[in-house]
Write an enzyme that holds these catalytic residues in place. Structure first.
Site, short mmCIF file in Angstrom:
data_model
loop_
_atom_site.label_atom_id
_atom_site.label_comp_id
_atom_site.label_asym_id
_atom_site.label_seq_id
_atom_site.Cartn_x
_atom_site.Cartn_y
_atom_site.Cartn_z
N ASP A 1 -8.46 37.49 2.14
CA ASP A 1 -9.10 38.33 1.12
C ASP A 1 -8.49 37.94 -0.23
OD1 ASP A 1 -9.97 40.23 -0.63
OD2 ASP A 1 -9.36 41.96 0.57
N VAL B 1 -30.32 30.67 -7.20
CA VAL B 1 -30.67 29.94 -5.98
C VAL B 1 -31.67 30.78 -5.19
CG1 VAL B 1 -29.75 28.92 -3.86
CG2 VAL B 1 -28.36 28.90 -5.94
N TYR C 1 -20.08 40.74 -13.54
CA TYR C 1 -20.43 39.41 -13.02
C TYR C 1 -20.49 38.41 -14.17
CZ TYR C 1 -22.79 35.66 -10.52
OH TYR C 1 -23.09 34.44 -9.97
N LYS D 1 -17.81 35.35 -14.99
CA LYS D 1 -18.31 33.97 -14.96
C LYS D 1 -18.13 33.28 -16.31
CE LYS D 1 -19.21 33.82 -10.70
NZ LYS D 1 -18.53 32.85 -9.83
N ASP E 1 -12.44 32.16 3.40
CA ASP E 1 -13.39 33.24 3.14
C ASP E 1 -12.85 34.54 3.73
OD1 ASP E 1 -16.59 32.95 2.24
OD2 ASP E 1 -16.08 34.85 3.23
N1 LIG Z 1 -26.74 32.39 -5.49
C1 LIG Z 1 -26.99 32.19 -6.78
O1 LIG Z 1 -28.13 32.31 -7.23
C2 LIG Z 1 -25.88 31.76 -7.69
C3 LIG Z 1 -26.22 31.41 -9.00
C4 LIG Z 1 -25.21 31.04 -9.88
C5 LIG Z 1 -23.91 31.03 -9.45
N2 LIG Z 1 -23.60 31.36 -8.18
C6 LIG Z 1 -22.18 31.34 -7.79
O2 LIG Z 1 -22.00 30.55 -6.63
C7 LIG Z 1 -20.91 31.06 -5.86
C8 LIG Z 1 -21.35 31.24 -4.43
O3 LIG Z 1 -22.44 32.12 -4.38
P1 LIG Z 1 -23.41 32.21 -3.12
O4 LIG Z 1 -24.76 32.40 -3.63
O5 LIG Z 1 -23.12 31.12 -2.18
O6 LIG Z 1 -22.94 33.63 -2.54
P2 LIG Z 1 -22.50 34.01 -1.09
O7 LIG Z 1 -22.41 35.50 -1.08
O8 LIG Z 1 -23.33 33.33 -0.07
O9 LIG Z 1 -21.01 33.41 -1.01
C9 LIG Z 1 -19.90 34.04 -1.60
C10 LIG Z 1 -18.78 34.01 -0.57
O10 LIG Z 1 -17.60 34.59 -1.17
C11 LIG Z 1 -16.95 35.33 -0.17
N3 LIG Z 1 -16.09 36.35 -0.73
C12 LIG Z 1 -16.46 37.44 -1.45
N4 LIG Z 1 -15.39 38.20 -1.72
C13 LIG Z 1 -14.32 37.54 -1.20
C14 LIG Z 1 -12.93 37.85 -1.15
N5 LIG Z 1 -12.43 38.98 -1.67
N6 LIG Z 1 -12.11 36.97 -0.52
C15 LIG Z 1 -12.60 35.84 0.06
N7 LIG Z 1 -13.91 35.52 0.05
C16 LIG Z 1 -14.75 36.38 -0.57
C17 LIG Z 1 -18.08 35.97 0.62
O11 LIG Z 1 -17.66 36.41 1.92
C18 LIG Z 1 -19.10 34.85 0.67
O12 LIG Z 1 -19.00 34.07 1.85
C19 LIG Z 1 -20.46 32.34 -6.54
O13 LIG Z 1 -19.33 32.06 -7.34
C20 LIG Z 1 -21.64 32.70 -7.41
O14 LIG Z 1 -21.27 33.44 -8.55
C21 LIG Z 1 -24.55 31.74 -7.29
#
Ligand SMILES: NC(=O)c1ccc[n+]([C@@H]2O[C@H](COP(=O)([O-])OP(=O)(O)OC[C@H]3O[C@@H](n4cnc5c(N)ncnc54)[C@H](O)[C@@H]3O)[C@@H](O)[C@H]2O)c1
Length: 267
Positions: free
Chosen positions: A70, A211, A179, A183, A43
């Protein structure tokens, strides 16, 4: 014939989870650790990554490795497999979960379309899509060597359908074009990779619905009204799909998309 327990056993396997410090990434880490895998959490957020790697190690008694990277920096991403192999000597499972999400703080991102900036669009393409191209390419050899290589790409319902912007009216939430586009691209990239990396590596998508993260009204009621199962997802809902796709439970499954959305895309 193997039992279900044997098929889902991940002992001696190593799983790399990007976005491992985030909500869904952490739940994927817990899932795979519970099944016995050693866990690499990657991360950009080093402090959270270190904390969660320690939490997983303590809770499941497995070795973990936090990697602060990153994903927008290609040279750093290309070094990731070496760090994993230096520590564990193998890599079996890659979960691509990191992404810029709707709530990411980025200028010109989750705002009305006319205000969305090309800079934000480009960063999203880099982090949500290009970094996965780079990381999979870098990890291909190790995953193929595993004999059980499995890649799981985390997409979104907005990679399948367009947003219903009525949900967002009068709220400070938004739904950036980049986004959805990244996706959607990821779902197709899964299929491309599945045929190209077969038979050594399986590649599948998990597509979560929204979520629940303390969303407020009126967004919440509007979302539930549109969801056949009448609730938002919780991280736990994704555990089954991740466990299935990571393990031999799905050893004849590749190029597929498991949609975990409470029925959002069913009508
Ligand atoms: N939360 C929702 O409702 C939801 C719904 C559908 C899909 N998703 C997908 O699930 C996945 C996780 O989402 P989440 O809700 O846990 O979000 P989140 O923000 O909790 O987690 C995303 C993580 O990605 C990391 N990140 C972002 N940019 C980065 C980079 N440049 N380098 C390394 N790490 C990086 C962030 O620090 C974070 O910890 C994502 O791919 C998201 O699109 C989420």
């Amino acid at each position: 014939m193997k039992s279900l327990k044997e098929l889902m056993d991940l002992k001696d396997r190593v799983a790399l989870i990007t976005g491992g410090a985030g909500h869904i990434g952490f739940s994927a880490a817990e899932t795979l650790a519970e099944l016995g895998a050693k866990i690499v959490l990657l991360d950009i957020d080093k402090a959270q990554c270190d904390k969660e790697a320690e939490a997983v190690a303590n809770k499941y008694n497995v070795e973990t490795l936090p990697l602060a990277v990153d994903l927008a920096k290609e040279d750093k991403v290309r070094l990731v497999p070496k760090a994993v192999l230096d520590k564990f000597g193998r890599l079996d499972i890659l979960v691509n979960c990191a992404a810029l999400v709707g709530s990411s703080e980025l200028k010109g991102w989750a705002v009305p379309f006319e205000n969305q900036l090309t800079d934000a669009w480009r960063v999203a393409l880099e982090v949500n899509l290009t970094s996965i191209f780079v990381l999979v390419q870098a990890c291909q050899k190790a995953l193929a060597y595993s004999g059980q290589g499995s890649i799981i790409n985390i997409s979104s319902i907005y990679g399948l359908v367009g947003p219903d912007m009525r949900l967002y009216q009068g709220t400070d939430l938004g739904n950036p074009a980049a986004y959805s586009v990244t996706k959607g691209g990821l779902i197709h990239f899964t299929k491309w990779l599945a045929t190209v990396l077969a038979p050594q590596i399986r590649v599948n998508t998990v597509t979560p619905g929204g979520v629940f993260r303390d969303h407020s009204e009126p967004f919440l009621s509007r979302y539930l009204e549109r969801t056949p199962l009448r609730r938002m997802a919780k991280e736990e809902d994704l555990k089954g799909a991740v466990a299935y796709l990571a393990s031999e439970l799905s050893s004849y499954v590749t190029g597929q998309n498991i949609v975990v959305d409470g029925g959002w895309t069913a009508w």
